[in-house]
Write a protein that holds these residues in place. Structure first.
Motif, PDB file in Angstrom:
ATOM      1  N   LEU A 148       0.831  -1.205   0.000  1.00 40.32           N
ATOM      2  CA  LEU A 148       0.000   0.000   0.000  1.00 40.32           C
ATOM      3  C   LEU A 148       0.867   1.256   0.000  1.00 40.32           C
ATOM      4  CD1 LEU A 148      -2.958   0.706  -0.051  1.00 40.32           C
ATOM      5  CD2 LEU A 148      -2.956   0.784   2.431  1.00 40.32           C
ATOM      6  N   GLN A 149       1.997   1.199   0.699  1.00 40.43           N
ATOM      7  CA  GLN A 149       2.930   2.327   0.684  1.00 40.43           C
ATOM      8  C   GLN A 149       3.523   2.500  -0.713  1.00 40.43           C
ATOM      9  OE1 GLN A 149       5.777   2.267   3.869  1.00 40.43           O
ATOM     10  NE2 GLN A 149       7.062   3.856   2.957  1.00 40.43           N
ATOM     11  N   LEU A 150       3.788   1.366  -1.377  1.00 44.82           N
ATOM     12  CA  LEU A 150       4.259   1.422  -2.759  1.00 44.82           C
ATOM     13  C   LEU A 150       3.210   2.084  -3.644  1.00 44.82           C
ATOM     14  CD1 LEU A 150       6.353   0.534  -4.956  1.00 44.82           C
ATOM     15  CD2 LEU A 150       5.035  -1.598  -5.136  1.00 44.82           C
ATOM     16  N   SER A 151       1.960   1.720  -3.440  1.00 45.50           N
ATOM     17  CA  SER A 151       0.866   2.298  -4.218  1.00 45.50           C
ATOM     18  C   SER A 151       0.806   3.806  -4.032  1.00 45.50           C
ATOM     19  CB  SER A 151      -0.461   1.664  -3.792  1.00 45.50           C
ATOM     20  OG  SER A 151      -1.554   2.322  -4.385  1.00 45.50           O
ATOM     21  N   LEU A 152       0.926   4.259  -2.790  1.00 50.03           N
ATOM     22  CA  LEU A 152       0.820   5.691  -2.511  1.00 50.03           C
ATOM     23  C   LEU A 152       2.024   6.453  -3.076  1.00 50.03           C
ATOM     24  CD1 LEU A 152      -1.334   7.372  -1.095  1.00 50.03           C
ATOM     25  CD2 LEU A 152       0.046   7.301   0.980  1.00 50.03           C
ATOM     26  N   SER A 153       3.195   5.849  -3.002  1.00 50.69           N
ATOM     27  CA  SER A 153       4.388   6.548  -3.512  1.00 50.69           C
ATOM     28  C   SER A 153       4.384   6.628  -5.037  1.00 50.69           C
ATOM     29  CB  SER A 153       5.655   5.850  -3.019  1.00 50.69           C
ATOM     30  OG  SER A 153       5.744   4.534  -3.539  1.00 50.69           O
TER      31      SER A 153
ATOM     32  N   ASN B 110       3.413  15.824  -0.959  1.00 51.91           N
ATOM     33  CA  ASN B 110       2.939  17.176  -0.620  1.00 51.91           C
ATOM     34  C   ASN B 110       2.909  18.109  -1.824  1.00 51.91           C
ATOM     35  OD1 ASN B 110       2.682  16.457   2.131  1.00 51.91           O
ATOM     36  ND2 ASN B 110       4.851  16.942   2.500  1.00 51.91           N
ATOM     37  N   THR B 111       2.679  17.532  -3.008  1.00 53.97           N
ATOM     38  CA  THR B 111       2.524  18.337  -4.224  1.00 53.97           C
ATOM     39  C   THR B 111       1.204  17.961  -4.884  1.00 53.97           C
ATOM     40  OG1 THR B 111       3.593  16.715  -5.673  1.00 53.97           O
ATOM     41  CG2 THR B 111       5.026  18.345  -4.557  1.00 53.97           C
ATOM     42  N   PRO B 112       0.711  18.764  -5.840  1.00 54.30           N
ATOM     43  CA  PRO B 112      -0.545  18.429  -6.520  1.00 54.30           C
ATOM     44  C   PRO B 112      -0.552  17.049  -7.164  1.00 54.30           C
ATOM     45  CG  PRO B 112       0.019  20.709  -6.937  1.00 54.30           C
ATOM     46  CD  PRO B 112       1.182  20.117  -6.205  1.00 54.30           C
ATOM     47  N   GLU B 113       0.599  16.594  -7.707  1.00 48.18           N
ATOM     48  CA  GLU B 113       0.614  15.277  -8.348  1.00 48.18           C
ATOM     49  C   GLU B 113       0.424  14.150  -7.324  1.00 48.18           C
ATOM     50  OE1 GLU B 113       4.209  14.103 -10.257  1.00 48.18           O
ATOM     51  OE2 GLU B 113       5.461  14.327  -8.461  1.00 48.18           O
ATOM     52  N   PHE B 114       0.746  14.418  -6.060  1.00 47.42           N
ATOM     53  CA  PHE B 114       0.546  13.434  -4.996  1.00 47.42           C
ATOM     54  C   PHE B 114      -0.920  13.415  -4.554  1.00 47.42           C
ATOM     55  CE2 PHE B 114       1.059  12.084  -0.445  1.00 47.42           C
ATOM     56  CZ  PHE B 114       1.591  10.822  -0.699  1.00 47.42           C
TER      57      PHE B 114
ATOM     58  N   LEU C 228      -1.763   5.837   7.474  1.00 53.22           N
ATOM     59  CA  LEU C 228      -0.516   5.351   8.057  1.00 53.22           C
ATOM     60  C   LEU C 228       0.626   5.423   7.042  1.00 53.22           C
ATOM     61  CD1 LEU C 228       1.056   4.066  10.352  1.00 53.22           C
ATOM     62  CD2 LEU C 228       0.126   1.838   9.672  1.00 53.22           C
ATOM     63  N   CYS C 229       0.327   5.024   5.809  1.00 47.70           N
ATOM     64  CA  CYS C 229       1.358   5.073   4.764  1.00 47.70           C
ATOM     65  C   CYS C 229       1.773   6.514   4.456  1.00 47.70           C
ATOM     66  CB  CYS C 229       0.841   4.404   3.493  1.00 47.70           C
ATOM     67  SG  CYS C 229       0.696   2.611   3.626  1.00 47.70           S
ATOM     68  N   ALA C 230       0.820   7.427   4.470  1.00 44.06           N
ATOM     69  CA  ALA C 230       1.148   8.834   4.228  1.00 44.06           C
ATOM     70  C   ALA C 230       2.106   9.355   5.292  1.00 44.06           C
ATOM     71  CB  ALA C 230      -0.127   9.672   4.201  1.00 44.06           C
ATOM     72  N   GLU C 231       1.879   8.949   6.535  1.00 37.24           N
ATOM     73  CA  GLU C 231       2.782   9.358   7.617  1.00 37.24           C
ATOM     74  C   GLU C 231       4.173   8.766   7.398  1.00 37.24           C
ATOM     75  OE1 GLU C 231       0.584   7.905  10.928  1.00 37.24           O
ATOM     76  OE2 GLU C 231      -0.561   9.767  11.206  1.00 37.24           O
ATOM     77  N   LEU C 232       4.237   7.501   6.946  1.00 36.51           N
ATOM     78  CA  LEU C 232       5.525   6.865   6.688  1.00 36.51           C
ATOM     79  C   LEU C 232       6.277   7.560   5.553  1.00 36.51           C
ATOM     80  CD1 LEU C 232       4.481   3.105   6.986  1.00 36.51           C
ATOM     81  CD2 LEU C 232       5.794   4.438   8.643  1.00 36.51           C
ATOM     82  N   LEU C 233       5.512   8.117   4.594  1.00 37.04           N
ATOM     83  CA  LEU C 233       6.124   8.834   3.473  1.00 37.04           C
ATOM     84  C   LEU C 233       6.397  10.294   3.822  1.00 37.04           C
ATOM     85  CD1 LEU C 233       4.008   7.400   0.502  1.00 37.04           C
ATOM     86  CD2 LEU C 233       6.394   6.875   1.048  1.00 37.04           C
ATOM     87  N   GLN C 234       6.136  10.667   5.069  1.00 35.03           N
ATOM     88  CA  GLN C 234       6.360  12.020   5.579  1.00 35.03           C
ATOM     89  C   GLN C 234       5.479  13.054   4.885  1.00 35.03           C
ATOM     90  OE1 GLN C 234      10.667  12.524   5.296  1.00 35.03           O
ATOM     91  NE2 GLN C 234      10.908  11.666   7.352  1.00 35.03           N
TER      92      GLN C 234
END
Length: 536
Positions: free
Chosen positions: A30-35, A126-130, A59-65
């Motif tokens: 899921l973290q891979l998906s979000l990144s 933390n950008t529009p593409e995210f 949770l994944c967003a927090e891990l990706l800072q």
């Protein structure tokens, strides 16, 4: 469409009852998906930040800072938030009726996922593409339907449509070239309803919100959006709610003598009409088989006692979650109109039941009609059997029924009915659970209810733990059983069972609160001083 706000993660609070277990391996996917893909779909929360959907992505967003997440605020009462949470857990991933999280994971090609992910650059946090779901736009439903290639599955569509009840319109995800990645069942649900009502002032009839992603990300997105689903752990977070939801629904009325009583008189399963065709013969056989003093244990609607008493057969009934009847003063309780059990009613009925038990009332037959289907946990079913075995003398019969595993398919069956507009398709919103075999969960948008289906061999093995003589009859959709010669219960186990059964949960943290009285009544009956029995 639903307004999507960019909200600081610090303002969001995960729900402690979320039924998803955070599995480290799935979390990495899921973290891979979000990144790689960013937030294609928003999170959902109550106005005070109580999260309804997106716990693992948070949770994944927090891990990706990440500092923020796209969020839709849902204006709902807190009592509905659990049900919304359950619907989201099924409707987000395009899960079909029989899909489970483990089944989805086992069908994933991990080598292919790794290969696809390597070809896609990470989205800058933390950008529009995210936060790409912030660019969702309305598109015509008819145009979207032309792109759709997924098979229409009515129960899954019905589940997706439940989001509309709360005015929730989770976007559909498509690629630039028109391939639908996620939201097939939400699309079908919208198409089914667009001619009958307007969704919302922000969702004009005939349109639905869409998030568009590049074609190059399509294959990865279809896998990571649809096939990563954390394992359901309702047996922990929803235990009390599932116990409370076990009550018989008021629409499921049994008007005649229970099949579990009739079948042993007739010698085989018959319809009530055929069974009672010769009333004199039937009632003669009934008394011969069942005697004249019955206990209906788990009598949700308490109809058997009225029928039997008219025939001169005594019947006592008890049920932890009784449905209010016209004869009950407590039917005027605020929950009565919802068909929910009534706490004041169960306490009154329990006091009467325990008084009869303490007085030593004997029973020629005790019946458990489908009780072992609706009790959601194995330990609870054992408690029920332990208690009824303690109420049996050596000659008392325990008779009952459970739904056969083969009837599980029938529970998912697509039904049709004729309405004023013509033929309307309807379906039960049910799906499998995996903390036990052959479990189904339904009614999740109202009051979740578990159904446990059984094989004849396993129900016989369970009954043999409490009775020395058992008979099991395969009746097609149902299994019927008859037991005699109860095993003497161990006092410490019976104590635990009584404290559990007579303190079962109701709404708002309340319970039946009759555990101590149950120990006193059964202790007097069985000549056991439970004060001297150790807790286990």
């Amino acid at each position: 469409m639903n307004k999507i706000d960019l909200v600081a993660l610090s303002q969001l609070e995960p729900a402690v009852y979320n039924p998803r277990e955070t599995d480290p391996f799935r979390l990495r996917l899921l973290q891979l998906s979000l990144s790689k893909l960013g937030f294609i779909l928003p999170l959902y929360a109550t106005p005070n930040g109580h999260l309804l959907s997106g716990h693992q992505r948070l949770l994944c967003a927090e891990l990706l800072q990440s500092t923020h997440a796209p969020l839709v605020y849902v204006d709902t009462e807190i009592e509905a938030s659990r049900n919304i949470n359950l619907v989201f857990n099924r409707a987000t991933n395009d899960m079909k009726t029989n899909d489970t999280s483990d089944k989805l994971l086992s069908s994933m090609n991990l080598d292919k996922v790794t290969e696809l992910a390597a070809s896609i650059s990470d989205k800058k946090v933390n950008t529009p593409e995210f936060y790409r779901c912030m660019t969702a736009e309305l598109q015509p439903i008819e145009d979207l339907l032309k792109m759709e290639k997924a098979e229409y599955e009515l129960p899954a569509v019905t589940m997706a449509a439940k989001l509309f009840r709360w005015r929730l319109f989770m976007p559909i995800v498509v690629t630039d070239s028109g391939r639908i990645i996620n939201g097939s069942f939400r699309l079908y649900a919208a198409a089914d309803r667009q001619s009958r009502w307007e969704f919302d002032k922000h969702v004009p009839r005939g349109q639905f919100p869409v998030v568009t992603i590049p074609d190059a990300e399509g294959d990865l997105a279809v896998t990571l959006l649809n096939m990563i689903s954390m394992r359901f752990t309702l047996e922990r977070q929803y235990a009390d709610q599932l116990r409370f939801g076990a009550f018989r629904r008021p629409t499921n009325i049994v008007k005649d003598i229970l099949p579990s009583l009739r079948v042993w008189v007739d010698g085989r399963p018959k319809t009530a009409r055929d069974s009672l065709k010769d009333p004199t013969k039937f009632w003669h056989g009934f008394r011969k088989e069942h005697g004249e003093s019955l206990l209906d244990f788990g009598a949700g609607q308490r109809r058997q006692e009225d029928i039997l008493r008219q025939k001169g057969v005594e019947c006592l009934s008890w049920e932890p979650y009784p449905c209010p009847q016209e004869k009950d003063e407590e039917r005027l309780d605020e929950n009565a109109n919802k068909g929910e059990p009534n706490l004041a009613l169960v306490r009154r009925l329990t006091d009467h039941f325990l008084a009869e038990i303490a007085a030593g009332r004997s029973f020629s037959t005790i019946t458990l009609a489908a009780v072992l289907n609706s009790v959601p946990f194995e330990i609870d079913r054992r408690y029920v059997l332990l208690i009824v075995s303690a109420l049996c003398s050596y000659g008392t019969r325990l008779v009952g029924s459970v739904r056969h595993v083969r009837s599980q398919d029938k529970a998912h069956e697509i039904k049709t009915r004729l309405s004023g507009d013509g033929k309307t398709r309807t379906a039960l919103s049910m799906f499998p659970l995996d903390y036990e075999p052959n479990l189904t969960l339904g009614d999740i948008s109202v009051m979740p209810k578990v159904q446990r289906f059984h094989e004849p061999e396993e129900i016989d093995a369970l009954l043999k733990l409490f009775f020395m003589k058992t008979e099991v009859m395969d009746g097609g959709q149902y299994i019927f059983f008859r037991c005699t010669a109860p095993r003497r219960p161990k006092p410490e186990l019976l104590k635990k069972a009584l404290l559990h059964e007579f303190n079962l949960p109701y709404r708002d943290g309340e319970t039946i609160d009759r555990g101590k009285q149950a120990l006193a009544a059964f202790g007097q009956r069985l000549k056991i001083n439970f004060d001297e029995v150790p807790d286990v």
